[in-house]
Scaffold this motif. Structure first.
Motif, PDB file in Angstrom:
ATOM      1  N   THR A  81      69.837  14.097 -86.980  1.00 45.13           N
ATOM      2  CA  THR A  81      68.579  14.100 -87.732  1.00 45.13           C
ATOM      3  C   THR A  81      68.172  12.699 -88.204  1.00 45.13           C
ATOM      4  O   THR A  81      67.003  12.314 -88.043  1.00 45.13           O
ATOM      5  N   PRO A  82      69.068  11.874 -88.776  1.00 45.60           N
ATOM      6  CA  PRO A  82      68.644  10.516 -89.148  1.00 45.60           C
ATOM      7  C   PRO A  82      68.155   9.687 -87.960  1.00 45.60           C
ATOM      8  O   PRO A  82      67.180   8.933 -88.074  1.00 45.60           O
ATOM      9  N   VAL A  83      68.830   9.820 -86.808  1.00 48.18           N
ATOM     10  CA  VAL A  83      68.408   9.083 -85.610  1.00 48.18           C
ATOM     11  C   VAL A  83      67.044   9.585 -85.131  1.00 48.18           C
ATOM     12  O   VAL A  83      66.158   8.802 -84.772  1.00 48.18           O
ATOM     13  N   HIS A  84      66.866  10.903 -85.124  1.00 45.83           N
ATOM     14  CA  HIS A  84      65.585  11.516 -84.741  1.00 45.83           C
ATOM     15  C   HIS A  84      64.458  11.016 -85.646  1.00 45.83           C
ATOM     16  O   HIS A  84      63.369  10.668 -85.169  1.00 45.83           O
ATOM     17  N   MET A  85      64.729  10.950 -86.940  1.00 46.93           N
ATOM     18  CA  MET A  85      63.711  10.473 -87.873  1.00 46.93           C
ATOM     19  C   MET A  85      63.416   8.988 -87.663  1.00 46.93           C
ATOM     20  O   MET A  85      62.264   8.557 -87.722  1.00 46.93           O
ATOM     21  N   GLY A  86      64.477   8.211 -87.393  1.00 47.27           N
ATOM     22  CA  GLY A  86      64.284   6.790 -87.153  1.00 47.27           C
ATOM     23  C   GLY A  86      63.412   6.517 -85.946  1.00 47.27           C
ATOM     24  O   GLY A  86      62.595   5.580 -85.941  1.00 47.27           O
ATOM     25  N   HIS A  87      63.548   7.336 -84.921  1.00 49.86           N
ATOM     26  CA  HIS A  87      62.736   7.167 -83.714  1.00 49.86           C
ATOM     27  C   HIS A  87      61.260   7.447 -83.956  1.00 49.86           C
ATOM     28  O   HIS A  87      60.410   7.010 -83.177  1.00 49.86           O
ATOM     29  N   HIS A  88      60.970   8.212 -84.987  1.00 48.80           N
ATOM     30  CA  HIS A  88      59.583   8.583 -85.265  1.00 48.80           C
ATOM     31  C   HIS A  88      59.035   7.910 -86.517  1.00 48.80           C
ATOM     32  O   HIS A  88      58.126   8.424 -87.171  1.00 48.80           O
TER      33      HIS A  88
END
Length: 428
Positions: free
Chosen positions: A272-279
């Protein structure tokens, strides 16, 4: 004369300090309450240490490695370290008592957290991975501390004892992610990479948790519980329920529920943190979402404990599967830029984990005997940690080759396996 001889033999079997706890139900109840208080205090610090790896472990690895495909490895490493530590802490606790086992585990986690900071300063990937593995000792101990509260609990108090230990973790675990930016600024001000800042907090928090347990967890509740269980039942007027023989099917069912909930939760949470960082989400927003998630993991525990003791272990394990299914579906279909839906998904994920962990912990405590309880609990937590490690590794690979939505849907489907497992347990 015969009665005096029997009493003399009983006294010789146990140290002088232990005898009052064998003779007095009131002293047993006092020890139960004191143990819960000490465990609660240590868990506040332990929760703060736990939150560092969850919040920025993947981001730190991404920054140092420069690739997304390896971002699941930090979670995998500290959960593998957690597996090894769970076994050691369980064996130490069985032999020397909860006080020694839990304090050693927390201090190991503190050493690992300090090593992560050193790795970030020196840009050493090898040191980072080794330190994350050792840091897992704190994670394992934070989880195993919940068992200490059940050692002197009656069978109708066990889920509540677990819930009290877990809810206290909330204070540290929710504060930890929300201190990410503050600790990052502090780290930057002293020449340390910002993402290593939360691990400075983790080192201090784990050290304090171990100190609280080592100094104040006296007399040791597991040692007292084993002595009580070894006493002849007809002469042993205690407030604890008569301990049953080991129930292997109960252990298998409880372990299966715990493993599946851990696997699903870790896999989705890790990415989830990586997913949020990408967006385009900022670090503070990541900390907020993870803070809500960790709060949902622990804060509902008081209510969950009551429900598990009153409604039943089986019903709450089924509820865990249903809530995790909902979490996977929401996280899969939520727009990446929607903070509200991301928070809802991660709250459901934490809540499902909470239901599963407390119900399965109670199942395992019910199915074990004090003479081997800590060792069995440690072995089960090894499987839980390995499940978390698998979830951490596979989550990065799945997202790198597919998508975050595919990972979330896979987690939703896996959560459905909880239902047939607890039905099998009930039929048994």
């Amino acid at each position: 004369m015969i009665l005096q001889d029997e009493r003399a033999k009983e006294a010789a079997r146990h140290p002088a300090w232990l005898q009052p706890y064998l003779d007095s139900p009131e002293k047993q109840k006092q020890l139960y309450k004191k143990t819960l208080f000490i465990v609660i205090l240590s868990q506040i610090f332990g929760g703060a240490g736990l939150a560092a790896g969850i919040t920025v472990g993947a981001l730190l690895a991404q920054d140092m490695l420069g690739t997304d495909s390896m971002t699941g490895f930090p979670t995998a490493l500290f959960t593998l370290g957690s597996a090894a530590s769970a076994l050691l802490v369980g064996r130490l606790s069985q032999r020397f008592g909860r006080r020694t086992g839990l304090a050693a585990g927390f201090w190991g986690g503190a050493v690992g957290a300090a090593g992560v900071v050193a790795a970030a300063v020196t840009s050493s990937i090898v040191l980072l991975f080794a330190s994350l593995f050792i840091y897992g000792a704190g994670t394992a101990t934070n989880l195993q501390a919940r068992y200490a509260g059940t050692d002197m609990a009656a069978s109708t108090q066990r889920a509540m004892a677990v819930s009290l230990a877990m809810v206290s973790t909330t204070f540290g675990a929710v504060a930890g992610p929300n201190l990410v930016e503050i600790m990052g600024e502090f780290a930057h001000s002293i020449g340390i990479p910002a993402l290593a800042g939360p691990f400075i907090l983790a080192a201090a928090a784990f050290s304090l948790a171990g100190l609280v347990l080592f100094v104040f967890l006296r007399p040791d509740p597991l040692i007292v519980a084993k002595a009580i269980a070894s006493e002849p039942k007809e002469e042993n007027a205690v407030h604890l329920a008569t301990e049953p023989a080991v129930n292997k099917r109960g252990i298998v069912a409880g372990a299966s529920v715990m493993v599946l909930t851990q696997l699903v939760m870790v896999a989705i949470m890790t990415m989830t943190p990586v997913h949020m960082g990408h967006h385009g989400h900022e670090l503070g927003e990541v900390g907020l979402v993870i803070g809500f998630h960790v709060g949902a993991m622990y804060l509902p525990s008081l209510i969950t404990g009551v429900l598990v003791d009153k409604v039943g272990r089986t019903a709450m394990a089924v509820a865990a599967g249903a809530v995790l299914l909902a979490a996977g579906l929401v996280s899969a279909f939520a727009p990446a830029d929607s903070m509200v839906l991301l928070v809802i998904a991660l709250v459901l994920l934490g809540l499902g984990w909470n239901f599963g962990l407390i119900s399965s912990t109670a199942i395992i405590v019910d199915a074990t005997h004090p003479s081997s309880r800590a060792k069995t609990q440690g072995s089960v937590d090894v499987l839980v940690a390995l499940a978390g490690a698998s979830g951490g590794v596979l989550s990065g690979i799945v997202v790198a080759h597919s998508s975050y939505a595919a990972l979330s849907l896979a987690g939703a489907m896996l959560s459905l396996l909880l239902i047939p497992m607890v039905i099998w347990s009930r039929r048994s």
